[in-house]
Design a protein around this motif. Structure first.
Motif, PDB file in Angstrom:
ATOM      1  N   ARG A  40       9.924  -2.224 -10.408  1.00 37.16           N
ATOM      2  CA  ARG A  40       9.049  -1.051 -10.503  1.00 37.16           C
ATOM      3  C   ARG A  40       8.591  -0.846 -11.937  1.00 37.16           C
ATOM      4  NH1 ARG A  40      12.353   3.398  -8.848  1.00 37.16           N
ATOM      5  NH2 ARG A  40      11.558   3.318  -6.714  1.00 37.16           N
ATOM      6  N   ARG A  44       4.725  -1.569 -13.522  1.00 37.57           N
ATOM      7  CA  ARG A  44       4.043  -0.488 -14.245  1.00 37.57           C
ATOM      8  C   ARG A  44       3.682  -0.935 -15.664  1.00 37.57           C
ATOM      9  NH1 ARG A  44       8.003   3.115 -14.638  1.00 37.57           N
ATOM     10  NH2 ARG A  44       7.666   3.802 -12.490  1.00 37.57           N
ATOM     11  N   ASP A 159       9.211   1.717  -3.342  1.00 37.02           N
ATOM     12  CA  ASP A 159       7.954   1.114  -3.787  1.00 37.02           C
ATOM     13  C   ASP A 159       7.848  -0.372  -3.452  1.00 37.02           C
ATOM     14  OD1 ASP A 159       7.015   3.472  -4.935  1.00 37.02           O
ATOM     15  OD2 ASP A 159       7.975   3.052  -6.854  1.00 37.02           O
ATOM     16  N   ARG A 177       1.004  -4.344   2.633  1.00 38.26           N
ATOM     17  CA  ARG A 177      -0.023  -3.492   2.036  1.00 38.26           C
ATOM     18  C   ARG A 177      -0.255  -2.241   2.884  1.00 38.26           C
ATOM     19  NH1 ARG A 177      -3.843  -5.710  -0.960  1.00 38.26           N
ATOM     20  NH2 ARG A 177      -3.788  -7.640   0.281  1.00 38.26           N
ATOM     21  N   SER A 182       3.879  -0.720  -3.168  1.00 34.03           N
ATOM     22  CA  SER A 182       3.049  -0.969  -4.342  1.00 34.03           C
ATOM     23  C   SER A 182       3.191  -2.403  -4.863  1.00 34.03           C
ATOM     24  CB  SER A 182       3.385   0.021  -5.459  1.00 34.03           C
ATOM     25  OG  SER A 182       4.738  -0.096  -5.861  1.00 34.03           O
ATOM     26  N   TYR A 183       4.275  -3.093  -4.469  1.00 30.04           N
ATOM     27  CA  TYR A 183       4.443  -4.496  -4.840  1.00 30.04           C
ATOM     28  C   TYR A 183       5.376  -5.152  -3.836  1.00 30.04           C
ATOM     29  CZ  TYR A 183       9.218  -3.787  -6.452  1.00 30.04           C
ATOM     30  OH  TYR A 183      10.557  -3.508  -6.489  1.00 30.04           O
TER      31      TYR A 183
END
Length: 228
Positions: A40, A44, A159, A177, A182-183
């Motif tokens: 995470r 970022r 996430d 997705r 987010s990943y």
């Protein structure tokens, strides 16, 4: 990409690193000016352009030794990591590796403890199934259902996703997705969406200083080729 950190007599699937070796590997990172972080944080930082000296540390399967053998070492070096838990088997064992050495998985209490200690807890599916082999309904439960289950265990939003066995194609990436991750982490570089199929490098019990350096260079070269 790690799995288990523990003493062992046999390791036929090469998923285990001895605790003393793991500590030396983390020391190598720090000596080289690198900091181990969760995926995470790494994702970022990549977005912000500040990831130059960061290394994402991941632990697949959510073995119980993450809390007993990994977290104390990470705390010693000021590192964090991501542990990908099999959401449908808290407190269970690695049924997907049978026959083979049985390893205990994190309990619900272990998962919450890791999250409270600043580790990222993310999903490795419900039952460690190879997603390209399952039907649409099972895929939805493995991806969507596991995200909800891990969030309940950790008490935090989830996430990230990790494809069991690193196996993913366009259908699986689209499911991840659509579920709102987010990943996601795979293993090898591919032509799939790079944010949802992040390549990783396996780290094993034989990896000392020279091998770690070689793997670091190889990983940078492989991912650069994939980006091009």
């Amino acid at each position: 990409m790690y799995h288990s950190v523990a003493a062992y007599a046999a390791d036929p699937y090469q998923v285990t690193v001895r605790p003393d070796r793991f500590a030396r590997q983390m020391r190598w990172l720090r000596r080289n000016g690198l900091r181990g972080v969760s995926m995470r944080e790494l994702v970022r930082a990549r977005t912000e352009g500040t990831a130059g000296r960061l290394v994402g540390l991941t632990f697949d399967d959510g073995y119980a030794d993450f809390t007993t053998n990994v977290m104390p070492v990470l705390a010693r070096f000021g590192f964090t990591a991501t542990v990908f838990v099999v959401a449908g088997a808290p407190g269970g064992y690695n049924a997907w590796d049978q026959p083979g050495p049985t390893k205990s998985l994190m309990t619900a209490e272990d998962v919450r403890r890791a999250a409270d200690a600043g580790m990222e807890v993310a999903s490795h599916g419900l039952l460690h199934r190879a997603l390209p082999d399952v039907d649409e309904a099972t895929l939805a439960s493995e991806v969507d259902g596991s995200r909800e289950a891990v969030a309940r265990l950790a008490g935090r939003e989830v996430d990230g996703f990790c494809y069991p066995y690193g196996k993913a194609g366009p259908r699986e990436v689209e499911a991840v997705r659509a579920a709102g991750y987010s990943y996601a982490c795979a293993v090898r570089p591919s032509t799939l969406d790079s944010r949802l199929a992040i390549a990783r490098t396996y780290v094993g019990d034989r990896d000392g200083t020279a091998r770690l350096y070689a793997k670091w260079l190889r990983h940078r070269a492989r991912t650069a080729r994939g980006a091009r």
